[in-house]
Design a protein around this motif. Structure first.
Motif, PDB file in Angstrom:
ATOM      1  N   GLN A  62      -5.587  -1.052 -11.853  1.00 11.77           N
ATOM      2  CA  GLN A  62      -5.867   0.188 -11.063  1.00 11.77           C
ATOM      3  C   GLN A  62      -5.825   1.110 -11.962  1.00 11.77           C
ATOM      4  O   GLN A  62      -3.965   1.298 -11.221  1.00 11.77           O
ATOM      5  CB  GLN A  62      -6.978  -0.379  -9.999  1.00 11.77           C
ATOM      6  N   VAL A  67       1.338   3.367  -3.049  1.00 10.36           N
ATOM      7  CA  VAL A  67       0.312   3.483  -4.136  1.00 10.36           C
ATOM      8  C   VAL A  67      -0.514   4.778  -3.595  1.00 10.36           C
ATOM      9  O   VAL A  67      -1.981   4.351  -3.622  1.00 10.36           O
ATOM     10  CB  VAL A  67      -0.714   2.074  -4.479  1.00 10.36           C
ATOM     11  N   SER A 105      -0.998   4.714  -8.875  1.00  7.56           N
ATOM     12  CA  SER A 105      -1.432   3.012  -8.994  1.00  7.56           C
ATOM     13  C   SER A 105       0.436   2.342  -9.284  1.00  7.56           C
ATOM     14  O   SER A 105       1.500   3.551  -9.942  1.00  7.56           O
ATOM     15  CB  SER A 105      -2.606   3.072  -9.714  1.00  7.56           C
ATOM     16  N   HIS A 128       0.886  -1.353   0.341  1.00  7.93           N
ATOM     17  CA  HIS A 128       0.404   0.167  -0.254  1.00  7.93           C
ATOM     18  C   HIS A 128       1.137   1.316  -0.093  1.00  7.93           C
ATOM     19  O   HIS A 128       0.483   2.214  -0.590  1.00  7.93           O
ATOM     20  CB  HIS A 128      -1.155  -0.257   1.303  1.00  7.93           C
ATOM     21  N   PRO A 158     -10.503  -0.288  -3.824  1.00  7.34           N
ATOM     22  CA  PRO A 158     -10.383  -0.304  -5.125  1.00  7.34           C
ATOM     23  C   PRO A 158     -11.095   0.344  -6.113  1.00  7.34           C
ATOM     24  O   PRO A 158     -12.147  -0.153  -5.828  1.00  7.34           O
ATOM     25  CB  PRO A 158     -10.048  -2.043  -5.430  1.00  7.34           C
ATOM     26  N   GLU A 197      -4.960   6.099  -8.036  1.00  5.31           N
ATOM     27  CA  GLU A 197      -4.543   5.471  -6.367  1.00  5.31           C
ATOM     28  C   GLU A 197      -5.216   5.391  -6.066  1.00  5.31           C
ATOM     29  O   GLU A 197      -6.236   5.666  -5.986  1.00  5.31           O
ATOM     30  CB  GLU A 197      -3.573   6.998  -6.029  1.00  5.31           C
ATOM     31  N   TRP A 198      -5.041   4.551  -5.248  1.00  3.63           N
ATOM     32  CA  TRP A 198      -5.452   4.437  -4.047  1.00  3.63           C
ATOM     33  C   TRP A 198      -6.441   4.835  -2.596  1.00  3.63           C
ATOM     34  O   TRP A 198      -5.137   5.446  -2.206  1.00  3.63           O
ATOM     35  CB  TRP A 198      -5.002   2.570  -2.646  1.00  3.63           C
ATOM     36  N   GLY A 249      -5.864  -4.482  -5.472  1.00  2.00           N
ATOM     37  CA  GLY A 249      -6.338  -3.697  -6.744  1.00  2.00           C
ATOM     38  C   GLY A 249      -4.989  -3.226  -8.196  1.00  2.00           C
ATOM     39  O   GLY A 249      -5.260  -3.347  -9.411  1.00  2.00           O
ATOM     40  N   GLN A 250      -3.907  -4.336  -7.220  1.00  2.00           N
ATOM     41  CA  GLN A 250      -2.843  -3.827  -8.485  1.00  2.00           C
ATOM     42  C   GLN A 250      -2.785  -4.849  -9.469  1.00  2.00           C
ATOM     43  O   GLN A 250      -2.396  -5.659 -10.250  1.00  2.00           O
ATOM     44  CB  GLN A 250      -1.332  -4.072  -7.464  1.00  2.00           C
TER      45      GLN A 250
END
Length: 783
Positions: A626, A580, A586, A577, A636, A629-630, A621-622
């Motif tokens: 995605q 991102v 991301s 995390h 996500p 950015e988180w 999310g990766q």
């Protein structure tokens, strides 16, 4: 929670509705068995004989919460003329002692104190009938056992271990625990506050009255204790602590195993009723050492993975999703209770309580159980480096620096505005060591990822020159923190077979994953962790991949440098995390070029990462590229996988690649069996900077190889010759190609069998001639 002042004439405790999924025992007045020949309940009580008054100093200390032994003043004891009974019942209009068939009314001594001498020869098993003014509804009576007639519920062995800082099951001794004493059920409240002048427990069971329940000190241990009958699971409580200066603060329980949902801050009496169904998982999880096993981790922020879901609702979705992707483990960002959601759980106030935002502790157990039954291990992000300054939590807990060092320059964390733990204090070290054990034993956690280890190890961490004091040897190492980490790791590994500890440690400290009894170059024993995050690999590889391909040749050795130190520790490769957020974008957003190139780079990078020595971790999310950015508010961007979205296939293709990476990885011992042994790796070509190509071999314990080749240029390279082991005329097969059309690539490559030729290359007598797709990673192995 900010408790309201008690009403002028409170009725007896009123049961509260249970929180969702939380078992709660109603706190209703208890009724004694009827005496067969005694007077009925309507018969008037006999006035007790007058009792000698309390000494003014004792009375004042008792009523102001500064008395260390209220049991010496309250309850029942032999006295001249019979048995003296004294009760503290603020706001009561009358207190009557029920002793079998007899009823004795106590005299009102003022300030909520009632007393009298019962004309009896021995102390009876008595109860109190407390009468209140009920306002317009008439008098109200409440019948209860007297908390001050019970002996201490904590044994000498517990107190000895607490004093020594060696109580490995501290949560069983301190905090709030439903228990039975003398056939009476209630809650034993215990608290460590060695410098307090007095401690009182209050809660919804006494309408948050701050006077009625003073606790007794149990001597040199610094522990305060009180058994309160009639209280059960679900009760809210806090401790009112009078510090050495006479000031009082209302504090949540550091050992609370349940909490109110933030922003409320009361502790909750908690009992577990969960029946575990993961026996098969627990029996086999330690069969293979983690550094010799497949270990592929999906990092999750539970509150935002699917925003709004409870622990139990997550249990219906998360295990199936992770199983489909093929990850062996999930890593949960901190779940211990924290007041500010924007801290993502890294500023903990309730170290023994899963956050109530998503349910109860048993609901959290249910989620872990569901993951285990799908064959997925659970790693918990554990924060032992610091804690926030909230005045209802740990800071200045008993009116003095208790959990933090007294030296403010050492206590204050310069980066986060928090306080560091005093690792040199035995009880504080015990609080943390036992906490690590607690999560593993009580919640069946399979691993602890320890946050911010570097900030613990160095006295000068983020401090200016002159802003820190050296250790006793003149060095910058925090010797107390070193001893704490060694003790924590040794204790967890001894007590919890199959559990792994993982250090987020960003420096070159020698021996993070070395056994604690092995002394290294720095003169310290190893810290004893099982794995260490490879922050150097993460920083260098992300730096390389962010450059345009035309410039990558000038940064080529940023990708190869990791192999210089790859076997100095047992490493895990993290794309977490932290990579991102805060404007970093991301993972796919770091890649240069147009959308096709960025996705291709993303896929090639993941292929390189999964083949590189070391375990791997990928943040949610990766796995489907995605682009944004988180954000902890919305999590996500699942809509990217919606079939109605025009570019859905692009993102679904990346997720399919991650699933195949994990599938091939788990089935290929060469990719994990010798992660931590130099014999498991060999460069084929690590110097092809002009080509932007990296080629290396991985070997299993049986010597079976896998060839990984990454081409980080946008050019197809035909007829690319690579030296390989094995006999001439051997056949190699492509087992994974990140440029495959099913992943959204161009489909370049040679998926059919490749015959090895007796053509020397890269120091080997045998070689393959391969076609390298652009911006892609290819894995091949011999048949």
């Amino acid at each position: 929670m900010s408790p309201a002042a008690p009403p002028a004439a409170p009725p007896g405790p009123v049961p509260e509705p249970p929180a969702a999924g939380q078992p709660r025992t109603a706190r209703v007045p208890e009724q004694p068995p009827a005496a067969p020949d005694g007077p009925g309940p309507e018969e008037p009580a006999t006035a007790a004989l007058p009792a000698p008054p309390l000494a003014p100093e004792d009375r004042d200390r008792l009523l102001t919460g500064r008395h260390h032994d209220p049991h010496a003043l309250l309850g029942a004891r032999p006295a001249a003329g019979g048995v003296l009974v004294r009760a503290l019942r603020p706001h009561a209009r009358a207190v009557t002692v029920l002793a079998g068939a007899a009823r004795f009314k106590l005299a009102d001594d003022g300030d909520g104190l009632f007393s009298g001498v019962l004309p009896l020869t021995a102390i009876p098993a008595y109860r109190l009938l407390v009468g209140y003014d009920g306002g317009g509804q008439g008098p109200v009576e409440h019948e209860t056992h007297d908390p001050y007639r019970f002996l201490p519920a904590l044994g000498e062995l517990d107190l000895h271990l607490i004093r020594e800082g060696r109580h490995e099951e501290l949560w069983r001794a301190l905090g709030a625990r439903v228990t039975t004493q003398e056939q009476v059920t209630g809650v034993r409240f215990t608290l460590w506050a060695p410098n307090a002048l007095g401690v009182r427990v209050t809660g919804d069971f006494c309408h948050w009255d701050r006077t009625v329940h003073p606790m007794r000190s149990l001597g040199a241990s610094g522990v305060w204790e009180l058994f309160v009958p009639g209280v059960g699971a679900g009760a809210l409580y806090k401790f009112l602590i009078t510090g050495p200066d006479g000031a009082t603060t209302l504090r949540a329980d550091p050992m609370a195993r349940g909490t109110e949902t933030p922003p409320a801050t009361a502790s909750v009496v908690t009992e577990s009723h969960h029946r575990w169904r993961d026996a098969a998982w627990m029996a086999r999880r330690g069969e293979r050492p983690v550094h010799e096993a497949p270990f592929s981790v999906y990092e999750i922020h539970l509150p935002s993975w699917r925003p709004g879901l409870s622990y139990r609702e997550l249990a219906d979705q998360l295990p199936a999703y992770v199983r489909d992707l093929g990850f062996t483990h999930v890593e949960l960002m901190p779940v211990a209770e924290h007041p500010f959601g924007g801290s993502w759980g890294y500023q903990v106030t309730g170290f023994y309580a899963p956050t109530a935002r998503m349910g109860t502790p048993d609901d959290f157990r249910y989620l872990i159980d569901a993951l285990h039954r799908e064959g997925i291990g659970v790693i918990l992000d554990w924060v032992a480096a610091h804690f926030p300054r909230d005045d209802w939590a740990l800071a200045g807990f008993d009116g003095t620096p208790l959990y933090e060092p007294a030296d403010r320059s050492r206590a204050e964390h310069p980066d986060w505005g928090t306080l560091e733990f005093d690792y040199g204090r035995a009880e504080v070290r015990n609080f943390l060591v036992a906490n690590a054990v607690y999560w593993c034993e009580e919640f069946h956690i399979d691993g602890l990822r320890v946050d911010a280890v570097a900030s613990m190890l160095y006295l000068d961490y983020s401090r200016e020159h002159g802003g820190w004091s050296p250790n006793e040897h003149g060095g910058r190492e925090n010797l107390d923190a070193v001893a704490f980490l060694q003790e924590m790791n040794a204790t967890v590994y001894r007590r919890c077979p199959g559990v792994v500890t993982i250090a987020e440690e960003s420096t070159a400290w020698d021996g993070v994953t070395r056994a604690t009894h092995h002394v290294g170059a720095g003169g310290f024993g190893g810290l004893g962790f099982g794995l260490k995050w490879n922050m150097g690999w993460m920083h260098d590889s992300l730096g390389y991949i962010s450059h345009e391909p035309v410039h990558r040749k000038y940064h080529h050795h940023e990708m190869t440098f990791s192999m210089v130190y790859a076997y100095s520790e047992n490493y895990l490769l993290p794309i977490s995390h932290d990579e991102v957020v805060h404007g970093k974008g991301s993972l796919v957003g770091r890649m240069p070029g147009d959308w096709w190139q960025r996705r291709a780079d993303h896929r090639a990078y993941l292929g390189f990462m999964w083949a590189h020595p070391g375990k791997q971790l990928l943040f949610m999310g990766q796995e489907f590229a995605q682009g944004a950015e988180w954000s902890q508010e919305h999590g996500p961007d699942w809509w990217l996988l919606d079939p109605s979205y025009a570019a859905e296939a692009d993102h679904r293709g990346v997720r399919l690649l991650v699933r195949d990476l994990n599938t091939v990885y788990r089935a290929t011992p060469a990719l994990w069996e010798r992660d931590c042994a130099p014999e498991g790796f060999a460069w084929v070509d690590g110097d092809a900077a002009d080509d932007n190509v990296f080629a290396f071999l991985r070997f299993g314990a049986d010597g079976a190889p896998l060839l990984a080749v990454s081409n980080f240029s946008p050019v197809v390279r035909h007829g690319y010759r690579l030296g390989v082991p094995g006999p001439a005329a051997g056949v190699w097969t492509e087992v994974l190609n990140t440029d495959a059309e099913r992943y959204g690539g161009g489909g370049v490559g040679r998926p059919g069998p490749l015959a090895a030729e007796a053509v020397p290359a890269h120091g080997r007598g045998v070689s393959l001639e391969v076609t390298l797709p652009p911006l892609a990673t290819v894995w091949l192995r011999p048949e």
